[in-house]
Scaffold this motif. Sequence first.
Motif, PDB file in Angstrom:
ATOM      1  N   MET A   1      20.124  28.434  13.407  1.00 42.02           N
ATOM      2  CA  MET A   1      20.462  29.234  12.246  1.00 42.02           C
ATOM      3  C   MET A   1      19.222  29.381  11.381  1.00 42.02           C
ATOM      4  SD  MET A   1      23.302  28.738   9.181  1.00 42.02           S
ATOM      5  CE  MET A   1      23.385  27.009   9.189  1.00 42.02           C
ATOM      6  N   SER A   2      18.950  30.597  10.956  1.00 44.14           N
ATOM      7  CA  SER A   2      17.816  30.822  10.059  1.00 44.14           C
ATOM      8  C   SER A   2      18.236  30.508   8.635  1.00 44.14           C
ATOM      9  CB  SER A   2      17.343  32.274  10.155  1.00 44.14           C
ATOM     10  OG  SER A   2      18.211  33.136   9.448  1.00 44.14           O
ATOM     11  N   SER A   3      17.246  30.324   7.758  1.00 47.50           N
ATOM     12  CA  SER A   3      17.581  30.022   6.362  1.00 47.50           C
ATOM     13  C   SER A   3      18.327  31.183   5.714  1.00 47.50           C
ATOM     14  CB  SER A   3      16.329  29.649   5.567  1.00 47.50           C
ATOM     15  OG  SER A   3      15.417  30.721   5.551  1.00 47.50           O
ATOM     16  N   ALA A   4      18.143  32.416   6.193  1.00 45.42           N
ATOM     17  CA  ALA A   4      18.876  33.559   5.647  1.00 45.42           C
ATOM     18  C   ALA A   4      20.365  33.464   5.948  1.00 45.42           C
ATOM     19  CB  ALA A   4      18.317  34.869   6.199  1.00 45.42           C
ATOM     20  N   ASP A   5      20.730  32.702   6.992  1.00 40.30           N
ATOM     21  CA  ASP A   5      22.140  32.547   7.363  1.00 40.30           C
ATOM     22  C   ASP A   5      22.808  31.352   6.696  1.00 40.30           C
ATOM     23  OD1 ASP A   5      22.187  34.775   9.088  1.00 40.30           O
ATOM     24  OD2 ASP A   5      21.261  33.585  10.677  1.00 40.30           O
ATOM     25  N   GLU A   6      22.037  30.532   5.985  1.00 41.49           N
ATOM     26  CA  GLU A   6      22.603  29.379   5.289  1.00 41.49           C
ATOM     27  C   GLU A   6      23.653  29.846   4.285  1.00 41.49           C
ATOM     28  OE1 GLU A   6      21.021  25.699   2.452  1.00 41.49           O
ATOM     29  OE2 GLU A   6      19.673  27.336   2.963  1.00 41.49           O
ATOM     30  N   ILE A   7      24.760  29.127   4.200  1.00 45.59           N
ATOM     31  CA  ILE A   7      25.840  29.481   3.286  1.00 45.59           C
ATOM     32  C   ILE A   7      25.604  28.800   1.935  1.00 45.59           C
ATOM     33  CG2 ILE A   7      28.326  29.405   2.858  1.00 45.59           C
ATOM     34  CD1 ILE A   7      27.461  31.268   5.137  1.00 45.59           C
ATOM     35  N   LEU A   8      25.674  29.602   0.861  1.00 42.46           N
ATOM     36  CA  LEU A   8      25.471  29.103  -0.500  1.00 42.46           C
ATOM     37  C   LEU A   8      26.733  29.301  -1.329  1.00 42.46           C
ATOM     38  CD1 LEU A   8      21.980  30.661  -1.331  1.00 42.46           C
ATOM     39  CD2 LEU A   8      22.497  28.519  -0.150  1.00 42.46           C
ATOM     40  N   ASP A   9      26.907  28.422  -2.307  1.00 43.47           N
ATOM     41  CA  ASP A   9      27.950  28.627  -3.295  1.00 43.47           C
ATOM     42  C   ASP A   9      27.469  29.697  -4.275  1.00 43.47           C
ATOM     43  OD1 ASP A   9      29.747  26.668  -2.376  1.00 43.47           O
ATOM     44  OD2 ASP A   9      28.758  25.086  -3.530  1.00 43.47           O
ATOM     45  N   VAL A  10      28.308  30.657  -4.572  1.00 46.34           N
ATOM     46  CA  VAL A  10      28.045  31.644  -5.611  1.00 46.34           C
ATOM     47  C   VAL A  10      28.761  31.126  -6.851  1.00 46.34           C
ATOM     48  CG1 VAL A  10      28.373  34.043  -6.320  1.00 46.34           C
ATOM     49  CG2 VAL A  10      27.899  33.501  -3.916  1.00 46.34           C
ATOM     50  N   VAL A  11      28.055  31.090  -7.983  1.00 45.56           N
ATOM     51  CA  VAL A  11      28.608  30.483  -9.197  1.00 45.56           C
ATOM     52  C   VAL A  11      28.603  31.479 -10.348  1.00 45.56           C
ATOM     53  CG1 VAL A  11      27.940  28.141  -8.506  1.00 45.56           C
ATOM     54  CG2 VAL A  11      26.367  29.508  -9.882  1.00 45.56           C
ATOM     55  N   ASP A  12      29.439  31.170 -11.351  1.00 48.18           N
ATOM     56  CA  ASP A  12      29.439  31.980 -12.573  1.00 48.18           C
ATOM     57  C   ASP A  12      28.438  31.390 -13.563  1.00 48.18           C
ATOM     58  OD1 ASP A  12      30.654  29.786 -13.849  1.00 48.18           O
ATOM     59  OD2 ASP A  12      32.630  30.727 -13.942  1.00 48.18           O
TER      60      ASP A  12
END
Length: 127
Positions: A1-12
């Motif tokens: 998996m490339s770093s572009a595919d890493e899953i991130l939390d989207v926050v307010d």
Amino acid sequence: MSSADEILDVVDENDRVVGRARRGDVYDRGLRHRCVFVWARDPEGRVFVHRRTASKLVFPALYDMFVGGVVGAGESYDDAALREAEVAWYGFLSEGELEQRVGEGVWEFVPDGAAAYARLRAWRGAR
């Protein structure tokens, strides 16, 4: 998996998780996400400065005065800070030396690190 595919939390704006997205999508869409900045000093008070690895997705091989990076989905800030401590080069500079390097433009610093450094300096001046 490339770093572009890493899953991130989207926050307010209050750091509450409102969703998750691929890092590449988060960057492309300008979504708010978590990151860590660690300001480190040695016993003499010099600041830890490093050059990012060439494999970084953004700002590869640029200098930074903060160790940090993006926090993965479900990852703690502390775990992210420890994971991000791998670098291509490092040294310790006095604050005067750091300020000179930032001002002279010979070393290219990451924009977010330079902005955080400017905010830190302004905050210190306001105290």
